[in-house]
Design a protein around this motif. Structure first.
Motif, mmCIF file in Angstrom:
data_model
loop_
_atom_site.group_PDB
_atom_site.id
_atom_site.type_symbol
_atom_site.label_atom_id
_atom_site.label_comp_id
_atom_site.label_asym_id
_atom_site.label_seq_id
_atom_site.Cartn_x
_atom_site.Cartn_y
_atom_site.Cartn_z
ATOM 1 N N SER A 103 52.419 -13.312 8.745
ATOM 2 C CA SER A 103 51.060 -14.055 8.759
ATOM 3 C C SER A 103 50.730 -14.660 10.276
ATOM 4 C CB SER A 103 51.103 -15.315 7.673
ATOM 5 O OG SER A 103 51.803 -16.225 7.915
ATOM 6 N N ILE A 104 49.366 -14.881 10.565
ATOM 7 C CA ILE A 104 49.241 -15.515 11.728
ATOM 8 C C ILE A 104 48.090 -16.500 11.339
ATOM 9 C CG2 ILE A 104 47.902 -15.078 13.846
ATOM 10 C CD1 ILE A 104 49.176 -12.289 13.735
ATOM 11 N N ARG A 105 48.244 -17.701 11.769
ATOM 12 C CA ARG A 105 47.154 -18.728 11.328
ATOM 13 C C ARG A 105 46.712 -19.494 12.520
ATOM 14 N NH1 ARG A 105 46.767 -21.580 6.416
ATOM 15 N NH2 ARG A 105 47.070 -23.575 7.683
ATOM 16 N N ILE A 106 45.452 -19.604 13.106
ATOM 17 C CA ILE A 106 44.969 -20.149 14.217
ATOM 18 C C ILE A 106 43.908 -21.156 13.689
ATOM 19 C CG2 ILE A 106 43.387 -19.658 16.216
ATOM 20 C CD1 ILE A 106 44.553 -16.907 16.147
ATOM 21 N N ARG A 136 48.663 -11.187 7.159
ATOM 22 C CA ARG A 136 47.922 -12.162 6.411
ATOM 23 C C ARG A 136 47.303 -13.062 7.399
ATOM 24 N NH1 ARG A 136 51.991 -14.672 3.147
ATOM 25 N NH2 ARG A 136 50.476 -16.494 3.115
ATOM 26 N N ILE A 137 46.107 -12.882 8.033
ATOM 27 C CA ILE A 137 45.372 -13.492 9.120
ATOM 28 C C ILE A 137 44.578 -14.674 8.810
ATOM 29 C CG2 ILE A 137 44.197 -13.303 11.177
ATOM 30 C CD1 ILE A 137 45.120 -10.203 11.283
ATOM 31 N N ARG A 138 44.574 -15.796 8.967
ATOM 32 C CA ARG A 138 43.616 -16.664 8.583
ATOM 33 C C ARG A 138 43.174 -17.820 9.758
ATOM 34 N NH1 ARG A 138 41.736 -18.010 3.967
ATOM 35 N NH2 ARG A 138 41.183 -20.191 3.348
ATOM 36 N N ILE A 139 41.907 -17.441 10.541
ATOM 37 C CA ILE A 139 41.521 -18.408 11.363
ATOM 38 C C ILE A 139 40.590 -19.492 10.624
ATOM 39 C CG2 ILE A 139 39.920 -18.439 13.572
ATOM 40 C CD1 ILE A 139 40.466 -15.564 13.891
ATOM 41 N N ILE A 140 40.843 -20.518 10.958
ATOM 42 C CA ILE A 140 40.229 -21.695 10.452
ATOM 43 C C ILE A 140 39.532 -22.654 11.444
ATOM 44 C CG2 ILE A 140 40.364 -24.098 9.137
ATOM 45 C CD1 ILE A 140 43.066 -22.980 8.026
ATOM 46 N N GLY A 141 38.079 -22.638 11.244
ATOM 47 C CA GLY A 141 37.129 -23.584 12.261
ATOM 48 C C GLY A 141 36.945 -24.872 11.455
ATOM 49 N N ILE A 184 30.578 -8.763 12.199
ATOM 50 C CA ILE A 184 31.027 -7.802 10.947
ATOM 51 C C ILE A 184 31.694 -8.394 9.877
ATOM 52 C CG2 ILE A 184 30.640 -5.685 12.529
ATOM 53 C CD1 ILE A 184 33.679 -5.599 12.438
ATOM 54 N N ASP A 185 31.875 -7.931 8.685
ATOM 55 C CA ASP A 185 32.357 -8.688 7.540
ATOM 56 C C ASP A 185 33.844 -8.668 7.985
ATOM 57 O OD1 ASP A 185 29.995 -9.171 6.314
ATOM 58 O OD2 ASP A 185 30.149 -7.388 4.910
ATOM 59 N N GLN A 186 34.452 -7.709 8.372
ATOM 60 C CA GLN A 186 35.984 -7.611 8.541
ATOM 61 C C GLN A 186 36.493 -8.705 9.314
ATOM 62 O OE1 GLN A 186 37.452 -4.260 10.889
ATOM 63 N NE2 GLN A 186 39.423 -4.106 9.746
ATOM 64 N N LEU A 187 35.768 -9.389 10.187
ATOM 65 C CA LEU A 187 36.062 -10.369 10.990
ATOM 66 C C LEU A 187 35.833 -11.640 10.148
ATOM 67 C CD1 LEU A 187 35.465 -9.806 14.661
ATOM 68 C CD2 LEU A 187 37.324 -9.271 13.317
ATOM 69 N N ARG A 188 34.608 -11.954 9.431
ATOM 70 C CA ARG A 188 34.038 -12.886 8.708
ATOM 71 C C ARG A 188 35.173 -13.157 7.816
ATOM 72 N NH1 ARG A 188 28.309 -12.073 6.841
ATOM 73 N NH2 ARG A 188 28.592 -14.295 6.268
ATOM 74 N N ASN A 189 35.837 -11.930 7.002
ATOM 75 C CA ASN A 189 36.524 -12.244 5.836
ATOM 76 C C ASN A 189 37.819 -13.155 6.329
ATOM 77 O OD1 ASN A 189 34.811 -10.934 4.253
ATOM 78 N ND2 ASN A 189 35.678 -9.065 4.305
ATOM 79 N N ILE A 190 38.263 -13.097 7.748
ATOM 80 C CA ILE A 190 39.461 -13.885 7.861
ATOM 81 C C ILE A 190 39.115 -15.083 8.658
ATOM 82 C CG2 ILE A 190 40.762 -11.627 8.217
ATOM 83 C CD1 ILE A 190 40.350 -12.333 11.259
ATOM 84 N N THR A 191 37.947 -15.509 8.822
ATOM 85 C CA THR A 191 37.650 -16.522 9.316
ATOM 86 C C THR A 191 36.835 -17.811 8.490
ATOM 87 O OG1 THR A 191 37.239 -15.055 11.286
ATOM 88 C CG2 THR A 191 36.439 -17.448 11.543
ATOM 89 N N HIS A 192 37.477 -18.853 8.509
ATOM 90 C CA HIS A 192 36.812 -19.862 7.343
ATOM 91 C C HIS A 192 36.623 -21.086 8.060
ATOM 92 C CE1 HIS A 192 38.473 -17.192 4.365
ATOM 93 N NE2 HIS A 192 39.418 -16.960 5.200
ATOM 94 N N PHE A 193 35.417 -21.723 7.455
ATOM 95 C CA PHE A 193 34.914 -22.774 8.213
ATOM 96 C C PHE A 193 35.112 -24.037 7.310
ATOM 97 C CE2 PHE A 193 33.284 -19.357 10.608
ATOM 98 C CZ PHE A 193 33.784 -19.728 11.672
ATOM 99 N N LYS A 194 35.485 -25.215 7.623
ATOM 100 C CA LYS A 194 35.543 -26.310 6.732
ATOM 101 C C LYS A 194 34.939 -27.628 7.429
ATOM 102 C CE LYS A 194 37.958 -23.867 3.719
ATOM 103 N NZ LYS A 194 37.551 -23.721 2.473
ATOM 104 N N HIS A 195 34.718 -28.463 6.642
ATOM 105 C CA HIS A 195 34.372 -29.834 7.190
ATOM 106 C C HIS A 195 35.568 -30.612 7.456
ATOM 107 C CE1 HIS A 195 33.242 -34.147 7.138
ATOM 108 N NE2 HIS A 195 32.300 -33.657 7.773
#
Length: 286
Positions: A103-106, A136-141, A184-195
């Motif tokens: 997994s990779i988490r950023i 399992r890639i998860r990028i959190i903004g 594209i959706d492939q990138l949006r699916n691994i990128t999540h935005f939170k307050h």
């Protein structure tokens, strides 16, 4: 306005009504930002501006948007991203491919409208190629500005935001919709935005890369020190920390991070011992 006694009361009211803690910020910066709205509403004093806030609650939204600095674009400071693509991501991929957890988490901290987070998603896809779906890639903004986060989730940007993006990358990772581009959706699916409030929000952990550029510089020195220690704790051993070109490591941070590329403000967490421990509530965004 500089000597206006209403300034301290205004800070108190803003904090009570928005959760935006004015005391964390350098006063000169805070005054500059708040004066933008004072002038925009033709207020002659902070006291007069307070009356506008009480009369029209919508002004709080404009004020918070002004207080949160949201200047960003894709691949801002291209040389930083070149090193991330050519050196840092391959190093993380090699480490993860040899471990049980692939997994990779950023974390893009202070992500504004999401350009930085999606830039990282593009780089991961470029590096991993056909192995992209094996991880399992998860990028959190994270950010405190609701309007910026909403824009980030939509992933729609103007031509100006993509001025550092070449034609081939645009064609591969964006869908052109009239005058705008959607990720594209492939990138949006691994990128999540939170307050998330960097200072008072719950701690989040287990990241391979944390990027927090041009956000800490607006905070008071002691707050910057605390944030840098929090980022240290949030990184996995061997994880990378990236800060803005005008920012420096403060307090205990120079002892915690080893320089990787000081010109580009890239550092690595090598120390395994967890010093100066804090009993903070830990939270992992799902």
């Amino acid at each position: 306005m500089e000597e206006d006694p209403g300034f301290e009361l205004l800070k108190k009211i803003i904090t009570e009504n928005t959760g935006f803690n004015c005391e964390y910020y350098k006063e000169a910066h805070f005054r500059r930002r708040i004066n933008v709205r004072v002038r925009a509403t033709n207020s002659e004093s902070y006291g007069a501006y307070l009356k506008i806030l009480k009369k029209d609650p919508r002004e709080y939204g404009y004020l918070v948007e002004t207080l949160t600095v949201n200047v960003s674009e894709f691949f801002r400071n291209p040389e930083t991203f070149r090193i991330i693509e050519k050196e840092i991501i391959p190093s993380i991929v090699k480490h993860r491919s040899e471990s049980l957890i692939q997994s990779i988490r950023i974390w893009s901290a202070g992500c504004a409208a999401g350009e930085e987070a999606y830039s990282l998603a593009i780089l991961l896809h470029r590096v991993l190629k056909k192995d992209f779906n094996k991880y399992r890639i998860r990028i959190i903004g994270t950010d405190i500005d609701a309007q910026s986060l909403e824009k980030a989730r939509k992933g729609i940007y103007s031509e100006n935001s993509l001025k550092n993006v070449d034609a081939g990358t645009k064609n591969q990772y964006f869908l052109k919709q009239g005058e705008v581009y959607q990720v594209i959706d492939q990138l949006r699916n691994i990128t999540h935005f939170k307050h998330h409030d960097l200072i008072s929000g719950p701690t989040i952990n287990h990241f391979d890369i944390i990027i927090c550029r041009n956000a800490m510089i607006y905070f008071k020195k002691e707050i910057q020190e605390q944030l840098q220690f929090n980022f240290y704790q949030a990184l996995e051993k061997g994880g990378f920390f990236v800060i803005g070109k005008a920012e420096t490591l403060l307090g205990t941070a120079p002892d915690l991070f080893k320089p990787y590329n000081t010109r580009e403000r890239l550092y690595i967490k090598e120390i395994s011992r967890d010093i100066y421990g804090r009993n903070q509530k830990s939270h992992e965004f799902k």
